[in-house]
Design a protein around this motif. Structure first.
Motif, short mmCIF file in Angstrom:
data_model
loop_
_atom_site.label_atom_id
_atom_site.label_comp_id
_atom_site.label_asym_id
_atom_site.label_seq_id
_atom_site.Cartn_x
_atom_site.Cartn_y
_atom_site.Cartn_z
N LEU A 180 0.74 -1.80 -0.15
CA LEU A 180 0.11 0.20 -0.04
C LEU A 180 0.43 1.57 0.32
O LEU A 180 0.51 2.20 -0.88
N HIS A 185 0.45 4.93 -0.53
CA HIS A 185 -0.97 4.57 -0.05
C HIS A 185 0.30 5.36 1.76
O HIS A 185 0.77 4.90 2.17
N ALA A 250 -6.53 3.49 2.74
CA ALA A 250 -6.85 2.32 2.24
C ALA A 250 -7.33 2.41 3.46
O ALA A 250 -6.53 2.50 4.60
N SER A 278 -9.31 2.35 -0.51
CA SER A 278 -8.22 1.03 -1.89
C SER A 278 -8.90 -0.21 -0.34
O SER A 278 -8.44 0.63 0.84
N VAL A 339 -6.80 -1.82 -4.91
CA VAL A 339 -5.99 -0.81 -4.45
C VAL A 339 -5.45 0.55 -6.01
O VAL A 339 -4.92 -0.31 -6.50
#
Length: 348
Positions: A180, A185, A250, A278, A339
């Motif tokens: 991520l 993120h 996320a 995400s 994602v």
């Protein structure tokens, strides 16, 4: 074993002529029917081989695969499928070494432990493989009094001298968080169940540590407990969404229960995944699918891990192996479409 064409035809409700065409690799039969015939033959041959191995077993005693259910929320799927391919493979594995195989489920809330222990003694059980995801160390002690080898699956009791075969939860979460962060993120929230079992505790610790390593803030404030059933998670997630997700981009989903409840709430609100939020999950999903969502997933190898644990238990019995082992199985990250690559969006 040669399976007769008429028996195949009768079992699959096909005409003998159709089966004959399939077995002789002749045209005139669709691929679906061909697949049904060959799958049936494979299944029958496997059953016959299994029967043959069991008949040849020396019956040195029985090896028990015991699922211990403390909360009743994690292991329902495997507990309700005692005739799975995994158990067939374990049964064959035991038979090759001269042992019978048995599968039992013990429900702590309704079961009688002393009766279970007495039953084990009376049945000439030589070793136990525990599906121990929900167990505490204190739950294992009564079984140690049996003085037979045990192997622990999906848990680790540091204070006990017991072999353990488990998924590397920390490595899996590190893999997920790194994925991520590498996609841009940093405002990541970890969605958790309410109960504290070994696998979940390991995942939460790894999340906190990795958030600090990747300089994404204090992970202890980013863990949100939602519940232990899909419905509870769904309701809690809706309440969370009503308050707004603020800067969060996320979610790390702790389990399949969290995944199913969370995605249900998100999809009902028509939230765009991954553009608005995400998602990265942990654990394989049940048979139910999530329509319209190809989830990026951290996945362990359950079948191979448990078979390896059973093989080790048999080695303990046959070779009198006495070294304590702790075997961690690495996870895999299976990329889906859940994602969003923020860096690609920014720079391109």
């Amino acid at each position: 074993m040669r399976i007769k064409s008429k028996d195949i035809a009768s079992a699959l409700k096909l005409s003998p002529a159709t089966v004959s065409l399939v077995l002789n690799h002749k045209p005139g039969v669709n691929e679906e029917t061909r697949k049904r015939v060959f799958n049936y033959i494979e299944e029958m041959e496997r059953a016959e081989q299994r029967k043959s191995r069991l008949m040849k077993a020396d019956n040195k005693g029985t090896i028990l695969f015991l699922t211990y259910i403390k909360h009743g929320l994690i292991l329902k799927q495997i507990a309700n499928q005692p005739v799975s391919r995994l158990f067939e493979d374990m049964e064959s594995l035991c038979a090759l070494s001269g042992y019978c195989f048995s599968y039992e489920v013990f429900y702590e809330k309704t079961g009688n432990l002393e009766e279970m222990l007495t039953k084990i003694r009376e049945r000439n059980i030589k070793g136990i493989y525990f599906m121990a995801a929900e167990m505490m160390g204190s739950d294992v002690y009564p079984f140690l009094r049996l003085n037979i080898p045990i192997v622990i699956g999906d848990n680790l009791f540091y204070e006990l001298e017991a072999d353990s075969y488990l998924v590397d939860n920390r490595e899996g979460i590190r893999r997920g968080v790194d994925y991520l962060v590498d996609k841009g993120h940093s405002h990541i929230v970890y969605l958790a169940q309410s109960i504290d079992i070994f696998n979940f505790s390991e995942r939460r610790k790894a999340f906190i540590e990795e958030m600090e390593v990747r300089q994404c803030g204090d992970g202890t404030n980013r863990i949100l407990r939602l519940g232990d059933t899909v419905d509870d998670v769904y309701d809690a997630m809706n309440q969370y969404l009503d308050r707004g997700i603020l800067k969060t981009t996320a979610f790390v989903l702790e389990s399949s229960v969290i995944t199913l409840g969370t995605t249900k709430a998100l999809l009902e609100r028509n939230m765009k995944i991954p553009r608005e939020i995400s998602l990265i999950g942990f654990d394989a999903l049940p048979i139910q699918s999530i329509p319209g969502l190809n989830l990026t997933l951290i996945k362990g190898t359950h079948t191979n891990r448990h078979l390896a644990g059973m093989k080790h238990l048999i080695r303990r019995l046959t070779d009198k192996e006495d070294e304590i082992v702790r075997v961690y199985y690495r996870t895999r990250l299976i990329e889906g479409d859940s994602v969003f690559d923020k860096k690609k969006y920014i720079y391109h």
